[in-house]
Design a protein around this motif. Structure first.
Motif, mmCIF file in Angstrom:
data_model
loop_
_atom_site.group_PDB
_atom_site.id
_atom_site.type_symbol
_atom_site.label_atom_id
_atom_site.label_comp_id
_atom_site.label_asym_id
_atom_site.label_seq_id
_atom_site.Cartn_x
_atom_site.Cartn_y
_atom_site.Cartn_z
ATOM 1 N N TYR A 110 0.834 -1.191 0.000
ATOM 2 C CA TYR A 110 0.000 0.000 0.000
ATOM 3 C C TYR A 110 0.873 1.246 0.000
ATOM 4 N N VAL A 111 0.550 2.186 -0.869
ATOM 5 C CA VAL A 111 1.348 3.397 -1.026
ATOM 6 C C VAL A 111 0.451 4.623 -0.963
ATOM 7 N N VAL A 112 0.905 5.656 -0.271
ATOM 8 C CA VAL A 112 0.232 6.957 -0.257
ATOM 9 C C VAL A 112 1.106 7.923 -1.044
ATOM 10 N N LEU A 113 0.582 8.466 -2.135
ATOM 11 C CA LEU A 113 1.339 9.378 -2.975
ATOM 12 C C LEU A 113 1.337 10.790 -2.390
ATOM 13 N N PRO A 114 2.250 11.654 -2.833
ATOM 14 C CA PRO A 114 2.326 13.012 -2.275
ATOM 15 C C PRO A 114 1.051 13.823 -2.407
ATOM 16 N N ASP A 115 0.206 13.507 -3.399
ATOM 17 C CA ASP A 115 -1.051 14.254 -3.572
ATOM 18 C C ASP A 115 -2.191 13.619 -2.783
ATOM 19 N N SER A 116 -1.884 12.617 -1.942
ATOM 20 C CA SER A 116 -2.839 11.872 -1.109
ATOM 21 C C SER A 116 -3.629 10.830 -1.886
ATOM 22 N N SER A 117 -3.325 10.627 -3.164
ATOM 23 C CA SER A 117 -3.906 9.490 -3.876
ATOM 24 C C SER A 117 -3.353 8.210 -3.259
ATOM 25 N N LYS A 118 -4.106 7.123 -3.389
ATOM 26 C CA LYS A 118 -3.716 5.859 -2.772
ATOM 27 C C LYS A 118 -3.527 4.793 -3.846
ATOM 28 N N VAL A 119 -2.559 3.924 -3.609
ATOM 29 C CA VAL A 119 -2.180 2.925 -4.600
ATOM 30 C C VAL A 119 -1.974 1.579 -3.926
ATOM 31 N N GLU A 120 -2.383 0.517 -4.624
ATOM 32 C CA GLU A 120 -2.099 -0.846 -4.190
ATOM 33 C C GLU A 120 -1.259 -1.508 -5.271
ATOM 34 N N LEU A 121 -0.050 -1.934 -4.910
ATOM 35 C CA LEU A 121 0.815 -2.631 -5.853
ATOM 36 C C LEU A 121 0.741 -4.127 -5.603
ATOM 37 N N ARG A 122 0.377 -4.867 -6.647
ATOM 38 C CA ARG A 122 0.423 -6.325 -6.572
ATOM 39 C C ARG A 122 1.883 -6.767 -6.583
ATOM 40 N N PRO A 123 2.167 -8.018 -6.188
ATOM 41 C CA PRO A 123 3.539 -8.506 -6.227
ATOM 42 C C PRO A 123 4.181 -8.296 -7.595
ATOM 43 N N ASN A 124 5.436 -7.851 -7.590
ATOM 44 C CA ASN A 124 6.240 -7.590 -8.785
ATOM 45 C C ASN A 124 5.822 -6.339 -9.550
ATOM 46 N N ALA A 125 4.904 -5.549 -9.008
ATOM 47 C CA ALA A 125 4.511 -4.297 -9.654
ATOM 48 C C ALA A 125 5.485 -3.186 -9.288
ATOM 49 N N LYS A 126 5.538 -2.156 -10.126
ATOM 50 C CA LYS A 126 6.461 -1.048 -9.908
ATOM 51 C C LYS A 126 5.823 0.254 -10.384
ATOM 52 N N ILE A 127 6.097 1.349 -9.666
ATOM 53 C CA ILE A 127 5.693 2.672 -10.111
ATOM 54 C C ILE A 127 6.877 3.615 -9.990
ATOM 55 N N ILE A 128 6.861 4.679 -10.816
ATOM 56 C CA ILE A 128 7.929 5.670 -10.772
ATOM 57 C C ILE A 128 7.345 7.029 -11.114
ATOM 58 N N TYR A 129 7.775 8.069 -10.401
ATOM 59 C CA TYR A 129 7.231 9.402 -10.627
ATOM 60 C C TYR A 129 8.236 10.455 -10.176
ATOM 61 N N GLY A 130 7.972 11.727 -10.490
ATOM 62 C CA GLY A 130 8.912 12.806 -10.234
ATOM 63 C C GLY A 130 8.766 13.462 -8.885
ATOM 64 N N ASN A 131 9.735 14.316 -8.554
ATOM 65 C CA ASN A 131 9.745 14.978 -7.255
ATOM 66 C C ASN A 131 8.613 15.988 -7.093
ATOM 67 N N ASP A 132 8.139 16.557 -8.206
ATOM 68 C CA ASP A 132 7.075 17.561 -8.134
ATOM 69 C C ASP A 132 5.716 16.941 -8.442
ATOM 70 N N PHE A 133 5.520 15.702 -7.996
ATOM 71 C CA PHE A 133 4.329 14.943 -8.372
ATOM 72 C C PHE A 133 3.026 15.638 -7.999
ATOM 73 N N ALA A 134 2.976 16.350 -6.899
ATOM 74 C CA ALA A 134 1.732 16.984 -6.469
ATOM 75 C C ALA A 134 1.197 17.952 -7.519
ATOM 76 N N LEU A 135 2.109 18.513 -8.319
ATOM 77 C CA LEU A 135 1.700 19.463 -9.351
ATOM 78 C C LEU A 135 1.811 18.884 -10.760
ATOM 79 N N ASN A 136 2.535 17.804 -10.904
ATOM 80 C CA ASN A 136 2.768 17.183 -12.208
ATOM 81 C C ASN A 136 2.546 15.681 -12.061
ATOM 82 N N ARG A 137 1.280 15.280 -12.024
ATOM 83 C CA ARG A 137 0.904 13.929 -11.593
ATOM 84 C C ARG A 137 1.033 12.919 -12.729
ATOM 85 N N LYS A 138 2.280 12.528 -13.017
ATOM 86 C CA LYS A 138 2.573 11.529 -14.041
ATOM 87 C C LYS A 138 3.244 10.324 -13.388
ATOM 88 N N ILE A 139 2.753 9.128 -13.727
ATOM 89 C CA ILE A 139 3.306 7.902 -13.150
ATOM 90 C C ILE A 139 3.595 6.897 -14.264
#
Length: 280
Positions: free
Chosen positions: A93-122
Motif C-alpha cells: 500500500y502506497v500513499v502518494l504526495p497528492d494523497s492518492s492511494k495505490v495498491e501494488l500487486r507482487p512484482n509491480a512497480k511505479i515511478i514518478y517525479g519529485n514535483d508529483f503533487a503538481l505534475n501527476r505523471k506515473i
C-alpha cells in the motif's frame, strides 16, 4: 528506441508541466529526477519505462472513487518515494504526495517525479490499483506500455500482461477511452473493462464483486488468504457453516472480518507479524 532518443522523448513528456512551473523549475526538477532515477545500473535492466509514448488516451468525465481498501495495517503503508517496487508476495500500500492511494500487486512497480503533487505523471509495470484524489487543475496520468490513462478522480485498476496487453477495470467514476489514429471513443461505466492489445481495443463487463452463495465459511477464509495475504484460522465447528454474502473486491479487510464476527458471534485477532487472523 536508443537511450539518447528515449531521454529526449521522456524529457518532452516531463516538461508537460502545469503553467505554474517556470522553465527553470522544470529544468531543475528534470535534472534531479534524471540523476536519481536513470542510473547506469537501472539502464541495464529491462527498460519497462520505455513505453512512455501514448497511443491510447483515457479521460475521466465523472469520478469519485469509493473502493480503495480502507485502512491497511500501518507497516504496509509507506510515504511514496520516486521509485517503488513491490518485491513481496502480498499487496503493498502506497500513499502518494497528492494523497492518492495505490495498491501494488507482487512484482509491480511505479515511478514518478519529485514535483508529483503538481505534475501527476506515473510510469508503471505489473498490476496496480489506483484511488485518485480529485484535482481538476492537475490531471492524474498513468503510463503503461502504449497506453495512457488520464483521470481527475476515480477508482480503477491498470494491468499489463506478459504479452503487453493492457487492461483497465473501472470500479467507480466514468472514463473515455481513445485510441491513437481512430475516431471511435469508448465510454466506460463502473463494472466495465477496456482491453487493448495487438492494435485491437474492446470493452466488456467484469464483476466488481465476489459472490458466495450457500458456500462454506472456509471458502470465504480461503478468499481472504488469496486476496489479502493473511492465513485464517476458524474454529472447527464453524468451518462448514454455510454463508451467502457479496463482497466488494476492493473492500477493507477489517470490514469483512467484522461482518463475519457479527454473523457468527465470533471474536477475531490479527497477528501482523505472522500475517494470521484467528477467529474464536
Amino acid at each position: 528506441m536508443d537511450q539518447e532518443k528515449f531521454d529526449e522523448e521522456f524529457k518532452k513528456l516531463w516538461e508537460e508541466s502545469p503553467l505554474s512551473h517556470s522553465d527553470d523549475e522544470k529544468e531543475a526538477s528534470w535534472e534531479q529526477f534524471y540523476a536519481q532515477t536513470f542510473t547506469e545500473k537501472k539502464r541495464k535492466r529491462k527498460p519497462w519505462y520505455l513505453y512512455a509514448a501514448a497511443s491510447v488516451a483515457i479521460f475521466v468525465l465523472i469520478g469519485t472513487g469509493l473502493y480503495f481498501s480502507g485502512k491497511p495495517s500501518a507497516e504496509n503503508v509507506v510515504l511514496a518515494e520516486n521509485v517503488i517496487e513491490n518485491t513481496t508476495s502480498t499487496i503493498k500500500y502506497v500513499v502518494l504526495p497528492d494523497s492518492s492511494k495505490v495498491e501494488l500487486r507482487p512484482n509491480a512497480k511505479i515511478i514518478y517525479g519529485n514535483d508529483f503533487a503538481l505534475n501527476r505523471k506515473i510510469q508503471m509495470d505489473g498490476e496496480v490499483y489506483f484511488k485518485v484524489k480529485k484535482d481538476k487543475q492537475h490531471p492524474f496520468q498513468v503510463f503503461c506500455n502504449e497506453t495512457t490513462t488520464t483521470v481527475l478522480g476515480t477508482s480503477f485498476t491498470v494491468k499489463e500482461s506478459e504479452n503487453e496487453e493492457i487492461t483497465v477495470e473501472l470500479f467507480e467514476g466514468s472514463v473515455q477511452m481513445n485510441v491513437k489514429g481512430q475516431n471511435q471513443k469508448w465510454i466506460l461505466k463502473p463494472g466495465e473493462k477496456f482491453t487493448y492489445g495487438n492494435q485491437t481495443a474492446s470493452v466488456s463487463e467484469f464483476s466488481r464483486f465476489v459472490d458466495f452463495d450457500n458456500e462454506s465459511l472456509s471458502a470465504v477464509s480461503h478468499y481472504i488468504e488469496e486476496n489479502y495475504g493473511y492465513k485464517v484460522a476458524l474454529p472447527k465447528e464453524n468451518q462448514d457453516q454455510k454463508i451467502t454474502i457479496r463482497i466488494n473486491r476492493k473492500e477493507d479487510l477489517k470490514t469483512i472480518l467484522q461482518l463475519l464476527s457479527e454473523m457468527y458471534n465470533l471474536n477475531f485477532e490479527i497477528n501482523e507479524d505472522l500475517k494470521q487472523i484467528t477467529f474464536q
